[in-house]
Every structure is written in structure tokens, then in C-alpha cells.
Design an enzyme around this catalytic site. Sequence first.
Site, PDB file in Angstrom:
ATOM      1  CB  SER A   1      -0.746   6.726   0.586  1.00  0.00           C
ATOM      2  OG  SER A   1      -1.064   5.660  -0.301  1.00  0.00           O
TER       3      SER A   1
ATOM      4  CB  SER B   1     -12.997   3.108 -10.158  1.00  0.00           C
ATOM      5  OG  SER B   1     -12.477   3.705 -11.335  1.00  0.00           O
TER       6      SER B   1
ATOM      7  CE1 TYR C   1      -8.310  -0.062  -8.696  1.00  0.00           C
ATOM      8  CE2 TYR C   1      -9.753   1.131 -10.200  1.00  0.00           C
ATOM      9  CZ  TYR C   1      -9.120   1.026  -8.974  1.00  0.00           C
ATOM     10  OH  TYR C   1      -9.304   1.987  -8.018  1.00  0.00           O
TER      11      TYR C   1
ATOM     12  CB  THR D   1      -4.045   8.770  -5.116  1.00  0.00           C
ATOM     13  OG1 THR D   1      -4.271   7.847  -6.193  1.00  0.00           O
ATOM     14  CG2 THR D   1      -5.345   9.505  -4.787  1.00  0.00           C
TER      15      THR D   1
END
Length: 328
Positions: A57, A183, A209, A244
Site C-alpha cells: 500500500s 523521512s 522511527y 498513506t
Amino acid sequence: MRIASDAISFLDTVLDRTIAPGYSRVGFRMRKRHWPDNDPRPESMRGRTALVTGANSGIGKATAAALAGLGATVLLGVRDLERGAQACRDIQATDPDADVSVVRCDIADPVSVTECAATLAHRLSRLDVLIHNAGVLPDTRQETAEGHELTLATHVLGPLLLTELVAPLLGAATDPRVIFVASGGMYTQRLAVDDPEYRESPYQGVTAYARTKRMQVALTPLLAAHYAPRGISVSSMHPGWADTPGVATSLPGFHRLTKPLLRDAAEGADTVVWLAATEPTPASGHFWHDRRSRPEHYLRRTRYSDEQAQRLWRYCRDAIHPASDQPS
């Protein structure tokens, strides 16, 4: 002409430094106005094979669809084969000619990564593009069966192992490229070389993250140098703020507040696709956003030394090759 070019470059830099407009759909669409319409060229990936991890996805799926639309044979490296098969059906429903298929790869599990690499070696004579997109953002600290913190295993250790194992396939390609989807959140983080597994600091999922995304960017130049003798290019990029399923699930507050400004998945994937398909090959070892090489730091406190980056590289190498399994 030079004045216009300088003005465009200045606007691009302002967008990047002010973050909110630059990372949003506004920044993407303003920059896109100045890109060549035919780059990457139609059919530019014809005859080439790409593996995209985390392609069920979001940005991974959008990347797979775009590369297939350029003619590539695309393998969706996924943990869940059923979801991967559905992603293939979705892509082919829009593009019946898309050459997409699934290969199982749980990137945090070295056994699965090794099996994936063996499958690829059996199926392929070469691999042209490897895109490390799979990601996780757990609320609490979790460990893999090998005892590694999950975000580190997913974003750093697994990708390093997979790259190493498929390096012979990449080396057999004419213009092989490896791309890490990082990111913009990494800009807030130092290089956690003293506690890469988050064993000492109080755990925060968003910080974990961002820390591992910082690691991806820090390791990119080292990987570029390591694989340069084989002709393999290594790049990292960040997609900006994209709408997303992962963002909606993991960051619901951020998603709710910024939804009107978020890029769609295809816009988030644009630079990944560009890095994979544009000619000539973008410079190896760089960090990219919206088709332009970007600084690795905007805050003085996040800077690290070459020795610290090397220490992290050695730690990761030892982690993916335990003492009992060191290559001879």
C-alpha cells in the site's frame, strides 16, 4: 534565463527550509511545474527489473505501479502474500499491461530476507533496482526473534542484509540502483550510535522511527562507497508529507490536522521513481527530495563525525553477521 533559474532555485530552497509548504502537496506541485514533462522517459524501464519492499500500500504500491507503467518488471516484496496479491490486482486493474508479481520478504526477519534473496537468485539473472520502502512505527519497544529493536531491524538491518545478499544480482545489471525511502523527520534526530537498539533511552515510537531514518541517510554515503566497485549506485530520499495508510494509522493526530496539505501516494513516490528511472543516473551517495539533492542536516545538534557513522556501520555489520556467522 540564468536569473529565472536562480529564482526557481531560491524558491525551491525556501520551500525546503520552511518545511510545511515544501513537504506538502503545495511544494510538490510548485516544483513540478519546472520539471521536464518527459523525465523519466516513457518506457525507460522496459527490460529492467525492480524489487520494492513494503509494496502492499501507500508509497510502495504507488512506486511499483509507476515503475510498471514505465515498462519495468516489478516484484512486490511483502510480508503478507495475500495483501501483496491484492496490490498486484489493484495495479493491473488500472494498468492491465503491468508486469507485477509478489515475493515474500519480511524485512525484519533475516531468515525471510535470506529466503527472499535465494528466490530472486533462482528467478532472475540480474536485478536493476532495489527500493527499500518497508517501514514500521510501533507504539512500544518491540524486539525481533534475534533480539533487535523492531524499527532498527526493519529500516536498517534488514535492508543492509538484503542489499548484501542480492549484490551479485545488482552487479550483473548495467546500471543498478539501490534507493532508501527515508523521512524528513530524520532532520530532528542525532545519530544514535551509542544506543542504536533503544535499550537505554525511554522508548518513543515516532522518535525511534525518525532515528532509524537518520541512520539510513547516514549510511547512504558509506554504502555508496562500499558498492561503487560493483557499479551499484546507492541513494536515499524523503517523500515529504504523504497521505498513506501508514500515516493515518500511526500518526492519526498529524493526519487529521494536515490532511488538506498531504501529498497523495503517487506524489510521495515521485522522487523514488525518478531516482530509479531517470538518465543519467543521479549522483550516488546523496539524499534527495523532490528530485533535488538536499542537505543531510538543518540543525547543528544533529551533526555527527565520520567516525560515528563508521561506528554505526560496524555495529550494523556485526548485527547482521553474528560472530558465529561471520563471512570468511
